[in-house]
Design a protein around this motif. Structure first.
Motif, PDB file in Angstrom:
ATOM      1  N   SER A   1      56.942  73.975  31.254  1.00 47.58           N
ATOM      2  CA  SER A   1      57.996  74.720  30.569  1.00 47.58           C
ATOM      3  C   SER A   1      59.125  73.788  30.157  1.00 47.58           C
ATOM      4  CB  SER A   1      58.529  75.837  31.478  1.00 47.58           C
ATOM      5  OG  SER A   1      58.751  75.358  32.800  1.00 47.58           O
ATOM      6  N   ILE A   2      59.801  74.135  29.073  1.00 46.24           N
ATOM      7  CA  ILE A   2      60.874  73.299  28.520  1.00 46.24           C
ATOM      8  C   ILE A   2      61.983  74.204  27.989  1.00 46.24           C
ATOM      9  CG2 ILE A   2      61.426  71.365  26.977  1.00 46.24           C
ATOM     10  CD1 ILE A   2      58.349  71.113  26.503  1.00 46.24           C
ATOM     11  N   GLU A   3      63.227  73.869  28.297  1.00 45.26           N
ATOM     12  CA  GLU A   3      64.366  74.620  27.768  1.00 45.26           C
ATOM     13  C   GLU A   3      65.534  73.672  27.518  1.00 45.26           C
ATOM     14  OE1 GLU A   3      64.543  77.796  26.963  1.00 45.26           O
ATOM     15  OE2 GLU A   3      62.655  78.490  27.831  1.00 45.26           O
ATOM     16  N   GLN A   4      66.345  73.985  26.511  1.00 47.66           N
ATOM     17  CA  GLN A   4      67.619  73.295  26.349  1.00 47.66           C
ATOM     18  C   GLN A   4      68.677  74.072  27.117  1.00 47.66           C
ATOM     19  OE1 GLN A   4      68.961  71.303  22.585  1.00 47.66           O
ATOM     20  NE2 GLN A   4      70.587  72.831  22.647  1.00 47.66           N
ATOM     21  N   GLY A   5      69.418  73.378  27.986  1.00 44.45           N
ATOM     22  CA  GLY A   5      70.423  74.027  28.808  1.00 44.45           C
ATOM     23  C   GLY A   5      71.702  74.328  28.063  1.00 44.45           C
ATOM     24  N   LEU A   6      72.576  75.056  28.721  1.00 42.49           N
ATOM     25  CA  LEU A   6      73.872  75.383  28.135  1.00 42.49           C
ATOM     26  C   LEU A   6      74.709  74.143  27.890  1.00 42.49           C
ATOM     27  CD1 LEU A   6      74.768  78.467  30.386  1.00 42.49           C
ATOM     28  CD2 LEU A   6      73.574  78.457  28.177  1.00 42.49           C
ATOM     29  N   ASP A   7      74.410  73.072  28.626  1.00 43.52           N
ATOM     30  CA  ASP A   7      75.145  71.809  28.479  1.00 43.52           C
ATOM     31  C   ASP A   7      74.560  70.908  27.396  1.00 43.52           C
ATOM     32  OD1 ASP A   7      72.769  71.103  29.685  1.00 43.52           O
ATOM     33  OD2 ASP A   7      73.673  70.293  31.508  1.00 43.52           O
ATOM     34  N   GLY A   8      73.505  71.385  26.701  1.00 43.52           N
ATOM     35  CA  GLY A   8      72.905  70.601  25.628  1.00 43.52           C
ATOM     36  C   GLY A   8      71.812  69.656  26.083  1.00 43.52           C
ATOM     37  N   PHE A   9      71.615  69.511  27.396  1.00 42.36           N
ATOM     38  CA  PHE A   9      70.544  68.661  27.899  1.00 42.36           C
ATOM     39  C   PHE A   9      69.222  69.433  27.928  1.00 42.36           C
ATOM     40  CE2 PHE A   9      74.229  66.420  29.718  1.00 42.36           C
ATOM     41  CZ  PHE A   9      73.920  65.117  29.332  1.00 42.36           C
ATOM     42  N   ILE A  10      68.134  68.689  27.890  1.00 43.44           N
ATOM     43  CA  ILE A  10      66.796  69.274  27.948  1.00 43.44           C
ATOM     44  C   ILE A  10      66.310  69.281  29.390  1.00 43.44           C
ATOM     45  CG2 ILE A  10      64.373  68.950  27.284  1.00 43.44           C
ATOM     46  CD1 ILE A  10      66.095  69.991  24.998  1.00 43.44           C
ATOM     47  N   TYR A  11      65.766  70.409  29.802  1.00 45.58           N
ATOM     48  CA  TYR A  11      65.233  70.584  31.149  1.00 45.58           C
ATOM     49  C   TYR A  11      63.746  70.905  31.048  1.00 45.58           C
ATOM     50  CZ  TYR A  11      70.080  70.583  32.616  1.00 45.58           C
ATOM     51  OH  TYR A  11      71.381  70.217  32.845  1.00 45.58           O
ATOM     52  N   VAL A  12      62.973  70.351  31.978  1.00 44.30           N
ATOM     53  CA  VAL A  12      61.510  70.430  31.905  1.00 44.30           C
ATOM     54  C   VAL A  12      60.957  70.876  33.251  1.00 44.30           C
ATOM     55  CG1 VAL A  12      59.391  69.146  31.413  1.00 44.30           C
ATOM     56  CG2 VAL A  12      61.508  68.550  30.205  1.00 44.30           C
ATOM     57  N   GLY A  13      60.106  71.891  33.242  1.00 48.31           N
ATOM     58  CA  GLY A  13      59.435  72.348  34.454  1.00 48.31           C
ATOM     59  C   GLY A  13      58.093  71.657  34.608  1.00 48.31           C
ATOM     60  N   VAL A  14      57.899  70.998  35.736  1.00 43.67           N
ATOM     61  CA  VAL A  14      56.684  70.220  35.999  1.00 43.67           C
ATOM     62  C   VAL A  14      56.009  70.770  37.259  1.00 43.67           C
ATOM     63  CG1 VAL A  14      55.708  67.923  36.381  1.00 43.67           C
ATOM     64  CG2 VAL A  14      57.786  68.184  34.983  1.00 43.67           C
ATOM     65  N   GLU A  15      54.735  71.057  37.154  1.00 40.14           N
ATOM     66  CA  GLU A  15      54.010  71.612  38.297  1.00 40.14           C
ATOM     67  C   GLU A  15      54.022  70.644  39.479  1.00 40.14           C
ATOM     68  OE1 GLU A  15      50.121  73.005  37.243  1.00 40.14           O
ATOM     69  OE2 GLU A  15      50.860  74.198  35.553  1.00 40.14           O
ATOM     70  N   ASN A  16      54.199  71.204  40.661  1.00 41.08           N
ATOM     71  CA  ASN A  16      54.210  70.449  41.926  1.00 41.08           C
ATOM     72  C   ASN A  16      55.302  69.385  41.980  1.00 41.08           C
ATOM     73  OD1 ASN A  16      51.917  71.825  43.110  1.00 41.08           O
ATOM     74  ND2 ASN A  16      50.680  70.741  41.590  1.00 41.08           N
ATOM     75  N   LEU A  17      56.327  69.555  41.180  1.00 37.99           N
ATOM     76  CA  LEU A  17      57.490  68.673  41.215  1.00 37.99           C
ATOM     77  C   LEU A  17      58.759  69.516  41.217  1.00 37.99           C
ATOM     78  CD1 LEU A  17      58.826  65.892  41.166  1.00 37.99           C
ATOM     79  CD2 LEU A  17      58.632  65.918  38.662  1.00 37.99           C
ATOM     80  N   GLY A  18      59.030  70.187  40.104  1.00 36.97           N
ATOM     81  CA  GLY A  18      60.227  71.003  39.995  1.00 36.97           C
ATOM     82  C   GLY A  18      60.751  70.993  38.579  1.00 36.97           C
ATOM     83  N   ILE A  19      62.049  71.166  38.442  1.00 33.11           N
ATOM     84  CA  ILE A  19      62.691  71.134  37.131  1.00 33.11           C
ATOM     85  C   ILE A  19      63.546  69.882  37.038  1.00 33.11           C
ATOM     86  CG2 ILE A  19      64.378  72.259  35.629  1.00 33.11           C
ATOM     87  CD1 ILE A  19      63.290  74.925  36.634  1.00 33.11           C
ATOM     88  N   ILE A  20      63.325  69.137  35.991  1.00 36.89           N
ATOM     89  CA  ILE A  20      64.006  67.867  35.798  1.00 36.89           C
ATOM     90  C   ILE A  20      64.887  67.939  34.563  1.00 36.89           C
ATOM     91  CG2 ILE A  20      62.153  66.563  36.911  1.00 36.89           C
ATOM     92  CD1 ILE A  20      61.253  65.714  34.084  1.00 36.89           C
TER      93      ILE A  20
END
Length: 360
Positions: free
Chosen positions: A336-355
């Protein structure tokens, strides 16, 4: 002497241990199994779906499991799927999510769209807006991503549920479709198949296999989506009202055994993809970079690869992918991938978390 020793130590650390100022990401939410979808609340807290059936609220380093989640049918690719806030969330507090449910006709499960509100860490005012039918015990191709247009229509995808020869081309049946509803679950009066007898009135486009990425292009306001092909033939499409995207009559892919199921990569009255992958990358998640945090990456398209475990940055020229740049190589299955409210990109990675993706 001490200063010289420190400089030598730092230099040695960079060379031997690979410390570098070009670090690609920062781990924000650790210890997640399959963060299928996530979204940011106005206070910058995160709501994260875990495919197995949990909804996680994350704020200030603390994870809490939200109570009152509907019963999730967890099988194969089915489970707790995408989540999005209503564009006017700060006024109406509606949260939308898709999940596999066993409610309704037939054994097994199928994709469902629900909206609810969050109060005191509890989901309240739950409303099922759409339930695909019939249920199936097959474990593949539930979809499902959610997005909203400027008129607050909600779009969501349902995969073909492993029944490629029956569902995607049949407007009277769910599966292999992208749907459009008003935000309260009613059918828009100008939906494309509203006047066709026995057609599923919520259908917006059809002929899809398994769309697991969907976003509004912030520049053109068009709906972009990608979907899994079989062996080869993953696609990026621009979704247009009432259009047929061809599956399984046209494809750049073949059966997993290597045999062909069609000789056609194009047919009249069927939309061609704007881009495709052979071999398949197994795409999941999609986000446009729409901030200035990443310099000339602005307006690039990001897509995750489950199969090859990287993030691909698609450089666009108009509605064409000019080139791809692979990032976060071997990080894990990018879900999964989303742009945050702060303008940064956040990525969901299986068996790791959100980076958080760090600018170069």
């Amino acid at each position: 002497m001490k200063q010289s020793f420190y400089i030598i130590f730092v230099y040695f650390s960079f060379i031997v241990f690979g410390f570098s100022q070009s670090k690609e990401y920062e781990l924000i939410v650790p210890d997640l199994t399959n963060p299928w979808g996530f979204t940011f609340l106005p206070d910058n807290a995160l709501l994260i779906t875990e495919k197995e059936g949990k909804l996680i609220h994350f704020k200030n380093g603390v994870k809490r499991e939200v109570q009152g989640v509907p019963k999730i049918y967890h099988r194969g690719q089915g489970g707790f799927l995408d989540i999005e806030l209503h564009p006017n969330y700060q006024k109406n507090n509606w949260i939308y999510f898709t999940y596999a449910s066993s409610e309704g006709k037939g054994s097994g499960g199928n994709t469902t769209l629900m909206r609810a509100k969050l109060k005191n860490n509890q989901l309240i005012d739950q409303q099922v807006l759409y339930k695909a039918s019939p249920n199936s015990t097959k474990g593949q191709h539930f979809g499902s991503r959610i997005t909203f247009d400027e008129e607050n229509h909600v779009y969501f995808s349902v995969g073909d549920r492993g029944n490629r020869d029956e569902y995607p081309q049949d407007l009277t049946k769910d599966g292999g479709k992208i749907y459009r509803l008003n935000d309260d679950g009613t059918i828009p009066k100008n939906n494309p198949f509203i006047n066709i007898s026995n057609a599923k009135k919520a259908v917006y486009s059809y002929g899809h296999r398994n769309p697991q990425g969907m976003e509004i292009n912030p520049l053109t306001k068009e709906i972009w989506s990608h979907e899994h092909g079989p062996k080869g033939g993953d696609e990026i499409n621009i979704i247009k009202k009432g259009k047929n995207y061809g599956w399984p009559k046209v494809s750049y892919g073949v059966n997993y055994s290597g045999t062909k199921f069609t000789d056609n990569t194009s047919l009249p009255n069927m939309e061609n993809p704007i881009y495709y992958w052979t071999p398949s990358i197994a795409p999941s998640g999609m986000a446009f970079i729409n901030s200035d945090k990443y310099g000339n990456w602005k307006s690039n398209l990001l897509i995750g690869s489950l199969k090859f475990q990287y993030l691909t940055r698609c450089v666009l020229k108009g509605n064409k992918v000019f080139k791809e740049v692979k990032m976060l190589k071997d990080i894990g299955r990018v879900r999964s991938i989303e742009q945050g409210l702060d303008g940064f990109i956040y990525v969901g990675v299986e068996n790791l978390g959100i980076i958080k993706l760090l600018p170069k």
